[in-house]
Design a protein around this motif. Structure first.
Motif, PDB file in Angstrom:
ATOM      1  N   ALA A  21      -0.568  10.882  26.227  1.00  0.00           N
ATOM      2  CA  ALA A  21      -1.332  12.051  26.837  1.00  0.00           C
ATOM      3  C   ALA A  21      -1.361  13.007  25.422  1.00  0.00           C
ATOM      4  O   ALA A  21      -2.238  13.416  25.350  1.00  0.00           O
ATOM      5  CB  ALA A  21      -0.257  13.033  27.722  1.00  0.00           C
ATOM      6  N   SER A  22      -0.422  12.965  24.508  1.00  0.00           N
ATOM      7  CA  SER A  22      -0.577  13.728  23.296  1.00  0.00           C
ATOM      8  C   SER A  22      -1.569  13.291  22.316  1.00  0.00           C
ATOM      9  O   SER A  22      -1.956  13.895  21.540  1.00  0.00           O
ATOM     10  CB  SER A  22       0.828  13.861  22.856  1.00  0.00           C
ATOM     11  N   GLU A  26      -9.286  15.563  22.643  1.00  0.00           N
ATOM     12  CA  GLU A  26      -9.642  16.684  23.699  1.00  0.00           C
ATOM     13  C   GLU A  26     -11.085  16.575  23.806  1.00  0.00           C
ATOM     14  O   GLU A  26     -11.669  17.112  24.890  1.00  0.00           O
ATOM     15  CB  GLU A  26      -9.230  17.800  22.893  1.00  0.00           C
ATOM     16  N   PHE A  27     -11.951  16.285  22.636  1.00  0.00           N
ATOM     17  CA  PHE A  27     -13.429  16.204  22.723  1.00  0.00           C
ATOM     18  C   PHE A  27     -14.250  14.990  22.767  1.00  0.00           C
ATOM     19  O   PHE A  27     -13.632  14.193  21.626  1.00  0.00           O
ATOM     20  CB  PHE A  27     -13.896  17.278  21.758  1.00  0.00           C
ATOM     21  N   LEU A  28     -14.981  14.656  23.477  1.00  0.00           N
ATOM     22  CA  LEU A  28     -15.681  13.197  23.301  1.00  0.00           C
ATOM     23  C   LEU A  28     -17.164  13.398  23.039  1.00  0.00           C
ATOM     24  O   LEU A  28     -17.804  14.333  23.336  1.00  0.00           O
ATOM     25  CB  LEU A  28     -15.655  12.453  24.718  1.00  0.00           C
ATOM     26  N   GLU A  56     -11.721  18.055  16.334  1.00  0.00           N
ATOM     27  CA  GLU A  56     -11.705  16.745  16.287  1.00  0.00           C
ATOM     28  C   GLU A  56     -12.052  15.740  17.509  1.00  0.00           C
ATOM     29  O   GLU A  56     -11.696  16.178  18.563  1.00  0.00           O
ATOM     30  CB  GLU A  56     -10.342  16.139  16.105  1.00  0.00           C
ATOM     31  N   TYR A  57     -13.057  15.191  17.286  1.00  0.00           N
ATOM     32  CA  TYR A  57     -13.901  14.397  18.349  1.00  0.00           C
ATOM     33  C   TYR A  57     -13.668  12.941  18.266  1.00  0.00           C
ATOM     34  O   TYR A  57     -13.249  12.352  17.195  1.00  0.00           O
ATOM     35  CB  TYR A  57     -15.254  14.699  18.374  1.00  0.00           C
ATOM     36  N   HIS A  58     -13.911  12.110  19.276  1.00  0.00           N
ATOM     37  CA  HIS A  58     -13.764  10.766  19.307  1.00  0.00           C
ATOM     38  C   HIS A  58     -15.003  10.206  20.041  1.00  0.00           C
ATOM     39  O   HIS A  58     -15.485  10.702  21.115  1.00  0.00           O
ATOM     40  CB  HIS A  58     -12.623  10.291  20.529  1.00  0.00           C
ATOM     41  N   LYS A  65     -10.483  10.749  31.371  1.00  0.00           N
ATOM     42  CA  LYS A  65      -9.888  11.807  32.003  1.00  0.00           C
ATOM     43  C   LYS A  65      -9.196  12.849  31.222  1.00  0.00           C
ATOM     44  O   LYS A  65      -8.468  12.735  30.597  1.00  0.00           O
ATOM     45  CB  LYS A  65      -8.984  11.228  33.146  1.00  0.00           C
ATOM     46  N   GLY A  66      -9.678  14.071  31.691  1.00  0.00           N
ATOM     47  CA  GLY A  66      -9.152  15.360  30.846  1.00  0.00           C
ATOM     48  C   GLY A  66      -9.744  15.712  29.678  1.00  0.00           C
ATOM     49  O   GLY A  66      -9.678  16.841  29.098  1.00  0.00           O
TER      50      GLY A  66
END
Length: 118
Positions: A21-22, A26-28, A56-58, A65-66
């Motif tokens: 989870a850590s 946070e951003f996609l 920071e994106y992925h 989810k989330g």
């Protein structure tokens, strides 16, 4: 002998999930697997226009989810549409002007919403 003690005695590391989870982004930014991958420079320019240059994106094909979806550039978008901006897939976006105009309009709309006092 307990299973964990046995593994420790054999110096065998235990299996762990690849993303905890850590570590989950946070951003996609969503894109099609078979599409031309967007360059990091292009993505950073778009994020900079949206005042999001520090995030920071992925890059991924499927939502997690989330995570917040910043940009959806898949050909088949899923409902509900929760991305901050949506565009055509990268290959189509680079070859046509209408998709670029739509993307620019969405960036402007995003900035208006962001700067409008609540």
């Amino acid at each position: 002998m307990e299973k964990n003690a046995y593994l420790d005695a054999m110096e065998i590391s235990r299996w762990q999930l690849a993303t905890s989870a850590s570590q989950q982004p946070e951003f996609l930014i969503l894109h099609d697997d078979d599409d031309t991958p967007p360059s990091a420079e292009f993505i950073e320019q778009i994020l900079s226009l949206m005042d999001l240059s520090e995030i920071e994106y992925h890059l991924t094909e499927k939502p997690l989810k989330g995570a917040k979806i910043v940009w959806d550039m898949r050909s088949r978008k899923t409902r509900p549409h929760i991305a901050w901006i949506e565009s055509q897939p990268m290959k189509q976006l680079l070859n046509g002007s209408s998709g670029k105009r739509q993307l620019w309009q969405q960036i402007c709309d995003h900035l208006k919403e962001k700067n409008t006092p609540s």
